[in-house]
Design a protein around this motif. Structure first.
Motif, PDB file in Angstrom:
ATOM      1  N   VAL A 191     -11.776 -14.774   7.722  1.00  0.00           N
ATOM      2  CA  VAL A 191     -13.066 -14.254   8.189  1.00  0.00           C
ATOM      3  C   VAL A 191     -13.717 -13.447   7.066  1.00  0.00           C
ATOM      4  O   VAL A 191     -13.062 -12.673   6.371  1.00  0.00           O
ATOM      5  N   ASN A 192     -15.007 -13.619   6.913  1.00  0.00           N
ATOM      6  CA  ASN A 192     -15.799 -12.809   5.991  1.00  0.00           C
ATOM      7  C   ASN A 192     -16.048 -11.478   6.695  1.00  0.00           C
ATOM      8  O   ASN A 192     -16.800 -11.425   7.667  1.00  0.00           O
ATOM      9  N   TYR A 193     -15.426 -10.419   6.222  1.00  0.00           N
ATOM     10  CA  TYR A 193     -15.526  -9.137   6.921  1.00  0.00           C
ATOM     11  C   TYR A 193     -15.628  -7.990   5.938  1.00  0.00           C
ATOM     12  O   TYR A 193     -15.265  -8.103   4.763  1.00  0.00           O
ATOM     13  N   ILE A 194     -16.118  -6.873   6.449  1.00  0.00           N
ATOM     14  CA  ILE A 194     -16.097  -5.607   5.726  1.00  0.00           C
ATOM     15  C   ILE A 194     -15.830  -4.513   6.749  1.00  0.00           C
ATOM     16  O   ILE A 194     -16.371  -4.539   7.861  1.00  0.00           O
ATOM     17  N   VAL A 195     -14.953  -3.593   6.379  1.00  0.00           N
ATOM     18  CA  VAL A 195     -14.591  -2.490   7.270  1.00  0.00           C
ATOM     19  C   VAL A 195     -14.835  -1.185   6.534  1.00  0.00           C
ATOM     20  O   VAL A 195     -14.476  -1.046   5.368  1.00  0.00           O
ATOM     21  N   HIS A 196     -15.455  -0.252   7.231  1.00  0.00           N
ATOM     22  CA  HIS A 196     -15.698   1.077   6.677  1.00  0.00           C
ATOM     23  C   HIS A 196     -14.932   2.096   7.504  1.00  0.00           C
ATOM     24  O   HIS A 196     -14.902   2.008   8.738  1.00  0.00           O
ATOM     25  N   ARG A 197     -14.347   3.045   6.822  1.00  0.00           N
ATOM     26  CA  ARG A 197     -13.628   4.146   7.479  1.00  0.00           C
ATOM     27  C   ARG A 197     -14.374   5.441   7.172  1.00  0.00           C
ATOM     28  O   ARG A 197     -14.798   5.653   6.033  1.00  0.00           O
ATOM     29  N   PRO A 209     -20.060 -13.437   9.702  1.00  0.00           N
ATOM     30  CA  PRO A 209     -19.542 -12.238   9.039  1.00  0.00           C
ATOM     31  C   PRO A 209     -19.390 -11.091  10.037  1.00  0.00           C
ATOM     32  O   PRO A 209     -20.153 -10.985  10.996  1.00  0.00           O
ATOM     33  N   VAL A 210     -18.399 -10.238   9.789  1.00  0.00           N
ATOM     34  CA  VAL A 210     -18.077  -9.137  10.699  1.00  0.00           C
ATOM     35  C   VAL A 210     -18.104  -7.828   9.915  1.00  0.00           C
ATOM     36  O   VAL A 210     -17.596  -7.760   8.794  1.00  0.00           O
ATOM     37  N   MET A 211     -18.681  -6.793  10.523  1.00  0.00           N
ATOM     38  CA  MET A 211     -18.641  -5.450   9.952  1.00  0.00           C
ATOM     39  C   MET A 211     -18.064  -4.514  10.998  1.00  0.00           C
ATOM     40  O   MET A 211     -18.408  -4.598  12.177  1.00  0.00           O
ATOM     41  N   LEU A 256      -6.027  -4.984  12.250  1.00  0.00           N
ATOM     42  CA  LEU A 256      -7.216  -5.816  12.459  1.00  0.00           C
ATOM     43  C   LEU A 256      -7.641  -6.478  11.152  1.00  0.00           C
ATOM     44  O   LEU A 256      -7.913  -7.681  11.118  1.00  0.00           O
ATOM     45  N   GLU A 257      -7.681  -5.693  10.089  1.00  0.00           N
ATOM     46  CA  GLU A 257      -8.072  -6.247   8.786  1.00  0.00           C
ATOM     47  C   GLU A 257      -7.137  -7.369   8.352  1.00  0.00           C
ATOM     48  O   GLU A 257      -7.594  -8.396   7.832  1.00  0.00           O
ATOM     49  N   ALA A 258      -5.848  -7.177   8.539  1.00  0.00           N
ATOM     50  CA  ALA A 258      -4.883  -8.212   8.154  1.00  0.00           C
ATOM     51  C   ALA A 258      -5.133  -9.493   8.939  1.00  0.00           C
ATOM     52  O   ALA A 258      -5.069 -10.599   8.377  1.00  0.00           O
TER      53      ALA A 258
END
Length: 83
Positions: free
Chosen positions: A34-40, A5-7, A25-27
């Motif tokens: 990929v199991n990911y979460i992105v915070h802005r 997983p990626v954060m 990147l998210e796309a």
């Protein structure tokens, strides 16, 4: 070939890594499954860095965003490393 997983934590007002690049990147992460979460964060580059070595740089420490990013990181690591 990312299997863990990626954060990611990104500043909205970052002249070094424009926030539009986060969408790209998210796309790519999504397309790769990929199991990911992105915070802005409504912050600038290096918002978690308490020491800005050069005041002429377009960076600013943001204690609120930094604390939120840290709390989210600890929760993410606790979730994914304590299996």
């Amino acid at each position: 070939k990312i299997t863990a997983p990626v954060m990611g934590h990104f500043a909205i007002d970052d002249p070094f890594f424009p926030i539009g690049n986060v969408d790209i990147l998210e796309a790519k992460l999504k397309d790769a499954g990929v199991n990911y979460i992105v915070h802005r964060y409504n912050a600038t580059h290096a918002f978690a860095n308490e020491v800005v070595p050069d005041p002429s740089l377009p960076v600013r420490y943001d204690p609120t965003a930094a604390a939120t990013a840290w709390d989210r990181t600890i929760a993410f690591l606790s979730q994914h490393l304590n299996r």
